[in-house]
Design a protein around this motif. Structure first.
Motif, PDB file in Angstrom:
ATOM      1  N   ALA A 157       0.858  -1.189   0.000  1.00 21.04           N
ATOM      2  CA  ALA A 157       0.000   0.000   0.000  1.00 21.04           C
ATOM      3  C   ALA A 157       0.890   1.233   0.000  1.00 21.04           C
ATOM      4  O   ALA A 157       2.122   1.128   0.069  1.00 21.04           O
ATOM      5  N   GLY A 158       0.276   2.408  -0.079  1.00 16.26           N
ATOM      6  CA  GLY A 158       1.040   3.636   0.025  1.00 16.26           C
ATOM      7  C   GLY A 158       1.672   3.706   1.415  1.00 16.26           C
ATOM      8  O   GLY A 158       1.099   3.220   2.397  1.00 16.26           O
ATOM      9  N   SER A 159       2.848   4.295   1.512  1.00 14.98           N
ATOM     10  CA  SER A 159       3.562   4.336   2.791  1.00 14.98           C
ATOM     11  C   SER A 159       2.729   4.982   3.898  1.00 14.98           C
ATOM     12  O   SER A 159       2.789   4.572   5.057  1.00 14.98           O
ATOM     13  N   THR A 169       8.293   9.031   6.537  1.00 17.54           N
ATOM     14  CA  THR A 169       7.243   8.182   7.096  1.00 17.54           C
ATOM     15  C   THR A 169       7.811   7.258   8.160  1.00 17.54           C
ATOM     16  O   THR A 169       7.233   7.090   9.234  1.00 17.54           O
ATOM     17  N   MET A 170       8.965   6.658   7.875  1.00 19.20           N
ATOM     18  CA  MET A 170       9.582   5.740   8.837  1.00 19.20           C
ATOM     19  C   MET A 170       9.993   6.490  10.108  1.00 19.20           C
ATOM     20  O   MET A 170       9.802   5.978  11.220  1.00 19.20           O
ATOM     21  N   ASP A 171      10.525   7.697   9.956  1.00 25.15           N
ATOM     22  CA  ASP A 171      10.949   8.483  11.119  1.00 25.15           C
ATOM     23  C   ASP A 171       9.774   8.794  12.037  1.00 25.15           C
ATOM     24  O   ASP A 171       9.934   8.947  13.253  1.00 25.15           O
ATOM     25  N   PRO A 202      -0.322  14.481  -1.996  1.00 25.75           N
ATOM     26  CA  PRO A 202       0.863  15.070  -1.344  1.00 25.75           C
ATOM     27  C   PRO A 202       1.374  14.278  -0.141  1.00 25.75           C
ATOM     28  O   PRO A 202       2.560  14.324   0.171  1.00 25.75           O
ATOM     29  N   GLU A 203       0.476  13.563   0.559  1.00 29.16           N
ATOM     30  CA  GLU A 203       0.920  12.785   1.724  1.00 29.16           C
ATOM     31  C   GLU A 203       1.578  11.466   1.348  1.00 29.16           C
ATOM     32  O   GLU A 203       2.169  10.790   2.190  1.00 29.16           O
TER      33      GLU A 203
END
Length: 290
Positions: free
Chosen positions: A106-108, A131-133, A180-181
């Motif tokens: 899926a999208g991150s 996103t991971m941070d 944008p997200e």
């Protein structure tokens, strides 16, 4: 399994007088016979029965000598990894018999929401470090396993003659972008803003594969996608390269999830993604070195 033959009778093995066998002697003889039969069976046992035990120091089943126990793994992965991770997952399972890897793509940003909601999974791979941070409290230490760049995806043959980023500003074109997200949407906005190019997309999609699909189906003339995504549909779309000076580099970090019930196996998979075997698979799919 071989059996030891009984010794033949001889003067050295005389027949001794038989004493009456009481209940105690019968039980002892029975126990000795049972033990004698079990010893060779244990030596030949496969250890895959319910009661099988592994010798101390031996590699756990499915570890292929790695010392990592086999376990079912669920990996949440960015949509742009769909094709390459199917190949990588099969390779990992082959090298680790007994391990089953299931992917959820899926999208991150969607994956991050799933993690926050406590989705049962063991590892996470996103298409950006931002996103991971944002999930530091939910993951182990992330490792970047690959990089990627953007291209302009057009219909096969590039009928609209799109040659560069500024062409996307043409109001006659139907351009589709990711929201944008979404990492690829954020990268796309970044490079368009840097070139002061204003694009009014006909739609903003939840992940890069949705953008690619719109172009493939003829619902859009062009879209910004990762180079590796365009490469999955060479007969349906063309990819227009974007110069490095105008492009953005996407980074793919991988990490274990703290809610995993198979922490050791999850870490082993994340580590494997940086191995020569996994890196070769990623390179062949068009991903760049981390």
């Amino acid at each position: 399994m071989s059996l030891v033959p009984f010794a033949p009778l001889s003067p050295a093995n005389p027949i001794r007088p038989r004493r009456p066998a009481g209940p105690g002697r019968r039980r002892t003889a029975s126990a000795v016979l049972t033990a004698a039969l079990l010893v060779p069976l244990a030596a030949c046992g496969g250890g895959d029965g319910d009661g099988g035990k592994q010798d101390a120091g031996a590699s756990p089943a499915g570890s292929a000598g790695s010392g990592v126990p086999a376990a079912p793994l669920t990996v949440l992965a960015a949509a742009s990894l769909t094709d390459v991770f199917k190949t990588a997952g099969a390779a990992y399972e082959k090298a680790h018999p007994g391990t089953r890897v299931t992917f959820s793509f899926a999208g991150s940003q969607e994956l991050a929401a799933q993690v926050k909601q406590g989705a049962p999974a063991d590892a996470l791979v996103t298409a950006d470090t931002k996103t991971m941070d944002g999930l530091k409290s939910d993951t182990g230490k992330p490792t970047v396993i690959a990089r990627n760049r953007l291209v302009i995806a057009t219909a096969e043959g590039n009928p609209k003659k799109i040659d560069e980023l500024k062409d996307l500003a043409d109001s006659k074109l139907k351009v589709v972008l990711a929201a944008p997200e979404v990492p690829v949407g954020r990268y796309g906005k970044k490079i368009l803003d840097a070139q002061k190019i204003e694009v009014k997309p006909v739609s903003q999609e939840p992940n890069v594969r949705a953008v690619l699909s719109k172009v493939q189906l003829g619902e859009a003339d062009a879209g910004l996608v990762y180079k590796t995504d365009a490469a999955t549909a060479p007969d349906k779309v063309d990819a227009v390269d974007i110069p490095d000076a105008q492009n953005a580099v996407a980074q793919y970090p991988a990490a274990t999830l703290k809610t995993s019930k198979h922490t050791e196996a999850a870490q082993a998979f994340v580590n494997w993604l940086s191995s020569p075997e996994a890196q070769k698979i990623l390179r062949e799919a068009g991903f760049q070195q981390p």
